[in-house]
Every structure is written in C-alpha cells, then in structure tokens.
Design a protein around this motif. Structure first.
Motif, PDB file in Angstrom:
ATOM      1  N   GLU A 155       0.835  -1.221   0.032  1.00  0.00           N
ATOM      2  CA  GLU A 155       0.110  -0.122  -0.219  1.00  0.00           C
ATOM      3  C   GLU A 155       0.870   1.305  -0.105  1.00  0.00           C
ATOM      4  O   GLU A 155       1.807   1.195   0.514  1.00  0.00           O
ATOM      5  CB  GLU A 155      -0.891   0.112   1.296  1.00  0.00           C
ATOM      6  N   PRO A 156       0.167   2.479  -0.678  1.00  0.00           N
ATOM      7  CA  PRO A 156       1.220   3.646  -0.444  1.00  0.00           C
ATOM      8  C   PRO A 156       1.018   4.265   1.063  1.00  0.00           C
ATOM      9  O   PRO A 156       0.392   5.122   1.353  1.00  0.00           O
ATOM     10  CB  PRO A 156       0.307   4.537  -1.566  1.00  0.00           C
ATOM     11  N   SER A 157       1.543   3.500   1.943  1.00  0.00           N
ATOM     12  CA  SER A 157       1.589   3.920   3.316  1.00  0.00           C
ATOM     13  C   SER A 157       2.783   3.679   3.986  1.00  0.00           C
ATOM     14  O   SER A 157       3.137   2.489   3.615  1.00  0.00           O
ATOM     15  CB  SER A 157       0.355   3.146   3.904  1.00  0.00           C
ATOM     16  N   GLY A 158       3.288   4.380   4.867  1.00  0.00           N
ATOM     17  CA  GLY A 158       4.688   4.231   5.269  1.00  0.00           C
ATOM     18  C   GLY A 158       4.523   3.141   6.533  1.00  0.00           C
ATOM     19  O   GLY A 158       3.793   3.333   7.553  1.00  0.00           O
ATOM     20  N   SER A 159       5.589   2.266   6.675  1.00  0.00           N
ATOM     21  CA  SER A 159       5.579   1.293   7.782  1.00  0.00           C
ATOM     22  C   SER A 159       7.101   1.319   8.139  1.00  0.00           C
ATOM     23  O   SER A 159       7.823   1.197   7.207  1.00  0.00           O
ATOM     24  CB  SER A 159       5.306  -0.133   7.163  1.00  0.00           C
ATOM     25  N   MET A 160       7.780   1.450   9.429  1.00  0.00           N
ATOM     26  CA  MET A 160       8.695   1.519   9.927  1.00  0.00           C
ATOM     27  C   MET A 160       9.005   0.176  10.652  1.00  0.00           C
ATOM     28  O   MET A 160       8.456  -0.189  11.423  1.00  0.00           O
ATOM     29  CB  MET A 160       8.963   2.853  10.644  1.00  0.00           C
ATOM     30  N   ILE A 161      10.178  -0.219  10.346  1.00  0.00           N
ATOM     31  CA  ILE A 161      10.428  -1.764  10.853  1.00  0.00           C
ATOM     32  C   ILE A 161      12.037  -1.446  11.343  1.00  0.00           C
ATOM     33  O   ILE A 161      12.773  -1.070  10.879  1.00  0.00           O
ATOM     34  CB  ILE A 161      10.477  -2.958   9.761  1.00  0.00           C
ATOM     35  N   VAL A 162      12.203  -2.116  12.562  1.00  0.00           N
ATOM     36  CA  VAL A 162      13.624  -2.083  13.347  1.00  0.00           C
ATOM     37  C   VAL A 162      13.650  -3.488  13.552  1.00  0.00           C
ATOM     38  O   VAL A 162      12.994  -4.074  14.366  1.00  0.00           O
ATOM     39  CB  VAL A 162      13.704  -1.406  14.330  1.00  0.00           C
ATOM     40  N   ASP A 163      14.600  -3.974  12.682  1.00  0.00           N
ATOM     41  CA  ASP A 163      15.026  -5.488  12.939  1.00  0.00           C
ATOM     42  C   ASP A 163      16.411  -5.420  13.534  1.00  0.00           C
ATOM     43  O   ASP A 163      17.475  -5.196  12.978  1.00  0.00           O
ATOM     44  CB  ASP A 163      15.123  -6.230  11.656  1.00  0.00           C
ATOM     45  N   ILE A 164      16.526  -5.845  14.773  1.00  0.00           N
ATOM     46  CA  ILE A 164      17.799  -6.071  15.762  1.00  0.00           C
ATOM     47  C   ILE A 164      17.964  -7.613  15.737  1.00  0.00           C
ATOM     48  O   ILE A 164      17.623  -8.673  16.437  1.00  0.00           O
ATOM     49  CB  ILE A 164      17.633  -5.633  16.987  1.00  0.00           C
ATOM     50  N   GLY A 166      21.678 -10.618  15.231  1.00  0.00           N
ATOM     51  CA  GLY A 166      22.818 -10.689  15.879  1.00  0.00           C
ATOM     52  C   GLY A 166      23.920 -10.094  15.656  1.00  0.00           C
ATOM     53  O   GLY A 166      24.978  -9.718  16.509  1.00  0.00           O
ATOM     54  N   GLY A 167      24.096  -9.798  14.303  1.00  0.00           N
ATOM     55  CA  GLY A 167      25.201  -8.994  13.626  1.00  0.00           C
ATOM     56  C   GLY A 167      24.992  -7.631  13.106  1.00  0.00           C
ATOM     57  O   GLY A 167      25.762  -6.648  13.287  1.00  0.00           O
ATOM     58  N   THR A 168      23.729  -7.224  12.824  1.00  0.00           N
ATOM     59  CA  THR A 168      23.208  -6.179  12.465  1.00  0.00           C
ATOM     60  C   THR A 168      21.845  -5.476  13.143  1.00  0.00           C
ATOM     61  O   THR A 168      21.003  -6.290  13.579  1.00  0.00           O
ATOM     62  CB  THR A 168      23.136  -5.862  10.879  1.00  0.00           C
ATOM     63  N   THR A 169      21.612  -4.036  12.859  1.00  0.00           N
ATOM     64  CA  THR A 169      20.257  -3.647  13.221  1.00  0.00           C
ATOM     65  C   THR A 169      19.854  -2.981  11.848  1.00  0.00           C
ATOM     66  O   THR A 169      20.735  -2.046  11.415  1.00  0.00           O
ATOM     67  CB  THR A 169      20.439  -2.655  14.279  1.00  0.00           C
ATOM     68  N   GLU A 170      18.762  -3.271  11.519  1.00  0.00           N
ATOM     69  CA  GLU A 170      18.192  -2.766  10.297  1.00  0.00           C
ATOM     70  C   GLU A 170      17.128  -2.073  10.500  1.00  0.00           C
ATOM     71  O   GLU A 170      16.167  -2.314  11.283  1.00  0.00           O
ATOM     72  CB  GLU A 170      17.674  -3.906   9.279  1.00  0.00           C
ATOM     73  N   VAL A 171      17.230  -0.557   9.885  1.00  0.00           N
ATOM     74  CA  VAL A 171      15.943   0.287  10.094  1.00  0.00           C
ATOM     75  C   VAL A 171      15.374   0.728   8.730  1.00  0.00           C
ATOM     76  O   VAL A 171      16.421   1.237   8.152  1.00  0.00           O
ATOM     77  CB  VAL A 171      16.454   1.526  11.070  1.00  0.00           C
ATOM     78  N   ALA A 172      14.240   0.632   8.551  1.00  0.00           N
ATOM     79  CA  ALA A 172      13.785   1.002   7.279  1.00  0.00           C
ATOM     80  C   ALA A 172      12.279   1.565   7.261  1.00  0.00           C
ATOM     81  O   ALA A 172      11.505   0.928   7.944  1.00  0.00           O
ATOM     82  CB  ALA A 172      13.863  -0.285   6.274  1.00  0.00           C
ATOM     83  N   LEU A 291       9.095  -3.732  15.935  1.00  0.00           N
ATOM     84  CA  LEU A 291      10.319  -4.306  16.305  1.00  0.00           C
ATOM     85  C   LEU A 291      10.367  -5.642  15.975  1.00  0.00           C
ATOM     86  O   LEU A 291       9.311  -6.681  16.537  1.00  0.00           O
ATOM     87  CB  LEU A 291      10.678  -4.305  17.710  1.00  0.00           C
ATOM     88  N   THR A 292      11.289  -6.291  15.368  1.00  0.00           N
ATOM     89  CA  THR A 292      11.698  -7.677  15.153  1.00  0.00           C
ATOM     90  C   THR A 292      12.963  -7.893  15.359  1.00  0.00           C
ATOM     91  O   THR A 292      13.768  -7.075  15.828  1.00  0.00           O
ATOM     92  CB  THR A 292      11.270  -8.065  13.586  1.00  0.00           C
ATOM     93  N   GLY A 293      13.181  -9.344  15.249  1.00  0.00           N
ATOM     94  CA  GLY A 293      14.655  -9.932  15.600  1.00  0.00           C
ATOM     95  C   GLY A 293      14.944 -10.306  16.787  1.00  0.00           C
ATOM     96  O   GLY A 293      14.118  -9.767  17.846  1.00  0.00           O
ATOM     97  N   GLY A 294      15.845 -11.010  17.352  1.00  0.00           N
ATOM     98  CA  GLY A 294      15.976 -11.530  18.555  1.00  0.00           C
ATOM     99  C   GLY A 294      16.389 -10.204  19.572  1.00  0.00           C
ATOM    100  O   GLY A 294      16.128 -10.462  20.715  1.00  0.00           O
TER     101      GLY A 294
END
Length: 343
Positions: A155-164, A166-172, A291-294
């Motif tokens: 959808e044309p709608s913003g979703s913010m994800i933070v995946d923490i 073991g080695g990296t933290t991804e924010v998108a 928030l996702t990831g371990g």
C-alpha cells in the motif's frame, strides 16, 4: 523431463542466514530448522581440514575444543566472513530441510542486510549456488521482516521496521513494496555480548567466554530500569591470578554494560526518522515502529525506544521468526518475490 524431475525432487525454501542463528522455511511445511550459525572444523597434522559439526552440535563445542578442532562462525556482522564454511553450512541446512536428500536442487530465498555491498551480495549468492541451490533470490531483511510482521507493504502507506539481529540492526521505512529510507549498522546481539564481556573484564578483572556473556544477556539483560533487580553468579578466569573465580552480577550492571550498543541503535532510528518524507512520517505516528529480530526480546527495549523517540513501539508476536516467515511468504508469490528481490 529434467524440469519434471526438478518439480518432483525440489522444494523451495527460504533461509534467514543470520550471524547468530540460521532459520530455514520450507514451502508447504513451515520452519524446519532453527540452529546456531556455527561450524566446527577439524584440521589434521598435514593441514587438511573437514567439517566436523554444524549448528547446535558445533555451538556445544565452543570454548571446549582441543587445538585441532575450531568452532567458527561463517558470518560476521551479517555478512560472510568464511566462504567455504558458509557454503558447507548452507548445504547442511538444505539437506536437513529435505530429509537428507542430497540430489535436491531447490529455489532458495536468502535474507541479507540492507547495507550489504555488491561483493558481499555475490558471496552469499555464490555460497548458496555452490551448496546446491538452483535459483537464488536475495531479499533485504527489513522487507522480509515487514512481510513476516503482516505489514501492508504493497500500500502507499509508510511502515517503519527495526530488525535487531545478531550482527546488524536494520531500520527501514517501507511503502509500495519498496524501501524508501533505510540504515543498517553492524550492531546487534553480538555487540551486546561483547559489551557485557568487556564490562565484566573492566570491573571485576574477570575473563568470560562468549557463551557466558550470552547467558548473562538472556538472564539479566534489560534496556530500562526494571521493577525487581535480579542477580546471577558468573564464573570466569581472574586476569591477575589466572585462577577461576566466581562473582555475582546484577541486572542494573548489565543495563549499564548495554548502554553503548543500545544508544547506537537509538541513534540510527532517529537518523532514519529525520530522513523520512513527511507524508510517510505521519503514517508512522499512527502505526508506530515495529520491532523484530532477537534483540526485540531484550527486556524493556520498547520502553527505552519509546522514551527516546516519543512514538508507539510494537514488538511482533514472534520477533525471532519474522524475517524467515516473511521470506517464506514470498515463495508463494513469485511476482512479489521478483519485485522485492535485489540483484
């Protein structure tokens, strides 16, 4: 005829190739493997080497092996550090996922950090192909995590994800099946373990291993003051006398030890928010940050981030499996897979 055989013998799978753990999802079966990303290598006197154990069995050997057996982690900070070991590990998981049928050549979706370089991408792709994959699709972890979390990425709608991880933290920030803004930092569970080990070394002159540091994090780890302070006994080697010793560490000390890696995660979230277009930023105000990831399992990490950015924080039901479940969904939708895969 060959295509028919492929259809009979191959089952598509998705791999969340993590620094700490590797999860495998088989189309039609769900998650079939969740093991540490570790390989134990045996070297003989002539310098020849062979893989002795992979996954859980290899992790059990960590810190307890003779000189000719080395437990290694093929991935560091989300990318392949040891090409040969990574290939062997991927092959092990492919064969395990297909009940030890070595002839299987599946289509494979592999999740990678969003900050990965073209050279690192090629290394992942070649490792998977050498391990027996017939086709390899690379998908950025935040996109897979967003799908696994059930976010409306089309959808044309913003979703913010933070995946923490073991080695990296991804924010998108994701909209219309694309990543609008993203940042990836090489800070995650491993850096938290290192921070705990360094704190213990600095404060108590005690040298502890990787597994002990991880155990402390899992037992006492917290990001924001908790109602009830807990303690645990830790054992290690005294750096001055060289003799094994036992100390007691508290949850407030662990929180102090984790303050630096957690601050780096908060800083990258703020940087991403600053670069988010205003229309999408207003969507994030309504939906919150997912928030996702371990790392999302760290006690009170949602409270810490909420206080830092003043936005709602939502931890998904099963943060550890969000990435592999999302990439598993892509196996059922080839059109979307081709749209979100990176070359």
């Amino acid at each position: 005829m060959i295509n028919l055989l492929f259809r009979i013998f191959s089952t598509d799978l998705a791999i969340d190739l993590g620094t700490a753990n590797t999860l495998v999802y088989v189309k039609g079966k769900g998650i079939v493997a969740n093991e540490p990303s570790m390989v134990a290598v045996y070297r003989d006197n002539r310098g020849n080497q062979r893989i002795l154990a992979v996954g859980e069995e290899a992790k059990e050997m960590l810190g307890r092996t003779p000189g000719n057996i080395t437990p290694i982690r093929p991935l560091r900070e989300g990318v392949i550090a040891d090409f040969e070991a990574a290939e062997q590990m991927i092959r092990y998981f492919i064969i395990k996922a297909h009940n030890r049928k070595a002839l299987v050549r599946p289509r494979v979706v592999v999740c990678v950090p969003s900050g990965i370089t073209p050279v690192e991408r090629r290394a992942v792709k070649e490792s998977a192909e050498s391990a027996g994959a017939r086709e390899v699709y690379l998908v950025e972890e935040p996109m897979a995590a967003a799908l696994g979390a059930g976010l409306p990425i089309m959808e044309p709608s913003g979703s913010m994800i933070v995946d923490i991880g073991g080695g990296t933290t991804e924010v998108a920030v994701i909209s219309l099946a694309g990543i609008v803004v993203s940042h990836s930092i090489r800070v995650g569970g491993d850096k938290m373990d290192e921070a705990i080990a360094q704190y213990v070394r600095r404060k108590y002159n005690l040298f502890i291993g990787e597994r002990t540091a991880e155990k402390i994090k899992l037992s006492l780890g917290n990001a924001y003051p908790v109602d009830e302070e807990k303690t645990m006994e830790i054992k290690g080697r005294d750096l001055l006398s060289g003799i094994p010793k036992t100390y007691e560490i508290s949850s407030s000390e662990v929180r102090e030890a984790l303050s630096d890696p957690l601050q780096q995660i908060i800083d990258v979230i703020k940087t991403t928010l600053e670069k988010t277009p205003p229309e999408l930023a207003s969507d994030i105000v309504d939906k919150g940050i997912i928030l996702t990831g371990g790392g999302a399992l760290l006690k009170n990490i949602d409270v810490l981030i909420r206080n830092a950015v003043n936005l709602p924080i939502v931890i998904v039901d099963d943060p550890l499996t969000a990435v592999v479940m999302g990439s598993g969904k892509l196996l059922d939708d080839m059109r979307l897979l081709k749209e979100v895969a990176i070359s």
